[in-house]
Write a protein that holds these residues in place. Structure first.
Motif, mmCIF file in Angstrom:
data_model
loop_
_atom_site.group_PDB
_atom_site.id
_atom_site.type_symbol
_atom_site.label_atom_id
_atom_site.label_comp_id
_atom_site.label_asym_id
_atom_site.label_seq_id
_atom_site.Cartn_x
_atom_site.Cartn_y
_atom_site.Cartn_z
ATOM 1 N N PHE A 38 0.844 -1.392 0.031
ATOM 2 C CA PHE A 38 0.126 0.047 0.075
ATOM 3 C C PHE A 38 0.823 1.279 0.009
ATOM 4 N N SER A 39 2.132 1.222 0.591
ATOM 5 C CA SER A 39 3.094 2.415 0.454
ATOM 6 C C SER A 39 3.517 2.636 -1.045
ATOM 7 N N VAL A 40 3.909 1.610 -1.640
ATOM 8 C CA VAL A 40 4.226 1.802 -2.961
ATOM 9 C C VAL A 40 3.132 2.197 -3.814
ATOM 10 N N SER A 41 1.873 1.730 -3.791
ATOM 11 C CA SER A 41 0.916 1.973 -4.492
ATOM 12 C C SER A 41 0.337 3.479 -4.214
ATOM 13 N N GLY A 42 0.435 3.785 -2.839
ATOM 14 C CA GLY A 42 0.078 5.247 -2.387
ATOM 15 C C GLY A 42 1.054 6.013 -3.126
ATOM 16 N N LEU A 43 2.343 5.770 -3.027
ATOM 17 C CA LEU A 43 3.443 6.587 -3.904
ATOM 18 C C LEU A 43 3.138 6.820 -5.280
ATOM 19 N N PHE A 44 2.729 5.950 -6.125
ATOM 20 C CA PHE A 44 2.488 5.985 -7.412
ATOM 21 C C PHE A 44 1.248 6.873 -7.622
ATOM 22 N N TRP A 71 -5.026 6.093 -11.103
ATOM 23 C CA TRP A 71 -5.777 4.518 -11.110
ATOM 24 C C TRP A 71 -4.721 3.525 -12.197
ATOM 25 N N PHE A 72 -4.572 4.037 -13.291
ATOM 26 C CA PHE A 72 -3.955 3.401 -14.337
ATOM 27 C C PHE A 72 -2.304 3.286 -13.856
ATOM 28 N N ALA A 73 -1.965 4.333 -13.282
ATOM 29 C CA ALA A 73 -0.498 4.387 -12.825
ATOM 30 C C ALA A 73 -0.108 3.276 -11.733
ATOM 31 N N VAL A 74 -1.154 3.191 -10.649
ATOM 32 C CA VAL A 74 -1.352 2.129 -9.815
ATOM 33 C C VAL A 74 -1.346 0.808 -10.450
ATOM 34 N N CYS A 75 -2.184 0.512 -11.524
ATOM 35 C CA CYS A 75 -2.422 -0.695 -12.081
ATOM 36 C C CYS A 75 -1.111 -1.063 -12.910
ATOM 37 N N GLY A 76 -0.457 -0.122 -13.529
ATOM 38 C CA GLY A 76 0.902 -0.268 -14.243
ATOM 39 C C GLY A 76 1.819 -1.109 -13.160
ATOM 40 N N PHE A 77 2.055 -0.285 -12.154
ATOM 41 C CA PHE A 77 2.684 -1.093 -11.019
ATOM 42 C C PHE A 77 2.340 -2.436 -10.432
ATOM 43 N N ILE A 78 1.171 -2.528 -10.134
ATOM 44 C CA ILE A 78 0.715 -3.769 -9.513
ATOM 45 C C ILE A 78 0.550 -4.880 -10.722
ATOM 46 N N HIS A 79 0.137 -4.467 -12.035
ATOM 47 C CA HIS A 79 0.394 -5.494 -13.223
ATOM 48 C C HIS A 79 1.501 -5.970 -13.451
ATOM 49 N N TRP A 132 -1.763 -5.614 -19.730
ATOM 50 C CA TRP A 132 -2.362 -4.700 -19.133
ATOM 51 C C TRP A 132 -1.361 -3.892 -18.098
ATOM 52 N N GLY A 133 -0.149 -4.357 -17.923
ATOM 53 C CA GLY A 133 0.658 -3.663 -17.275
ATOM 54 C C GLY A 133 1.489 -2.436 -18.139
ATOM 55 N N PRO A 134 2.229 -2.740 -19.170
ATOM 56 C CA PRO A 134 2.657 -1.892 -20.185
ATOM 57 C C PRO A 134 1.432 -0.973 -20.619
ATOM 58 N N PHE A 135 0.317 -1.417 -20.968
ATOM 59 C CA PHE A 135 -0.790 -0.667 -21.484
ATOM 60 C C PHE A 135 -1.427 0.386 -20.565
ATOM 61 N N SER A 136 -1.269 -0.036 -19.119
ATOM 62 C CA SER A 136 -1.659 1.059 -18.180
ATOM 63 C C SER A 136 -0.610 2.299 -17.999
#
Length: 229
Positions: A38-44, A71-79, A132-136
């Motif tokens: 959640f910290s890294v997602s929050g940073l993105f 949302w797409f930035a966080v998706c890019g990190f998670i995916h 979906w990672g690169p696309f995000s």
């Protein structure tokens, strides 16, 4: 919570008779893993929010559009990073002590298909990571630079995410929710349900948004054509 496999090894996964001969217990706590996620997602999210607040050539993005880009930035990190790790190392995760492997072993308490290299999850996560990672991240760039194809990307990504999560839930439903402790407040409701239902609700909203934006653009284009004729 631990169960003994046929090989005599303890593991915290369901069903209780699941065989995971290479399993090694995490040496990092649940709180360490969740704080990282959640910290890294929050940073993105924060960095993207600040970037989208800058005034571009076409003005500033509205609040709703900024949230969508975040949302797409966080998706890019998670995916790309977290699910990308699973797609590459799914076969060694049960016995691996790398941080991201431990993250997946923790999440697997809500869905043990991830520590058994279930065929569906491997295929689904691989598609998610490498498409979906690169696309995000591409969508983030497209919205920041006002590319004309930005809503096409939004529609494609959101449809792909929605399709994946529907199959994810439906396959587990057909298995009788056998891969986690049904009703457990953290492992079932938080890990399995809440952390995945986000990829049902938000993509649905973004699909409707892209539909409206593209329909409005097509209506305007048709109107100009009719006037020329």
């Amino acid at each position: 919570m631990d169960a003994t496999s046929a090989a005599g090894l303890l593991h915290p996964y369901w069903p209780r008779d699941l065989l995971i001969p290479t399993y090694v217990a995490n040496d990092r706590s649940m709180s360490e893993i969740l704080v990282f996620l959640f910290s890294v997602s929050g940073l993105f999210l924060l960095v993207t929010w600040l970037i989208t607040g800058q005034k571009g050539k076409t003005g500033r993005l509205g609040t709703w559009r900024r949230l969508a880009v975040c949302w797409f930035a966080v998706c890019g990190f998670i995916h790309g990073v977290i699910e990308g790790w699973f797609s590459m190392y799914y076969d060694i995760i049960p016995g691996d002590q790398s941080f991201l492997s431990q993250l997946w072993k923790e999440y697997s308490k809500g869905d043990s298909r991830y520590v058994t290299a279930d065929n569906f999850t491997v295929c689904m996560e691989t598609v998610t990571a490498w498409l979906w990672g690169p696309f995000s991240f591409w969508a983030v760039f497209a919205f920041l630079t006002n590319k004309p194809y930005r809503f096409v990307l939004q529609l494609i990504i959101s449809l792909g995410q929605l399709y994946g999560v529907v199959l994810y839930f439906y396959t587990e439903h057909r298995d009788g929710y056998a891969h986690s402790e049904l009703g457990h407040p953290i492992y079932f409701w938080f890990y399995f349900v809440f952390m995945n239902v986000l990829w049902t609700i938000i993509p649905l909203v973004l699909i409707v948004d892209a539909w409206r934006q593209m329909s409005a653009a097509q209506t305007q284009s048709d109107s100009k054509k009719s006037k020329r004729n």
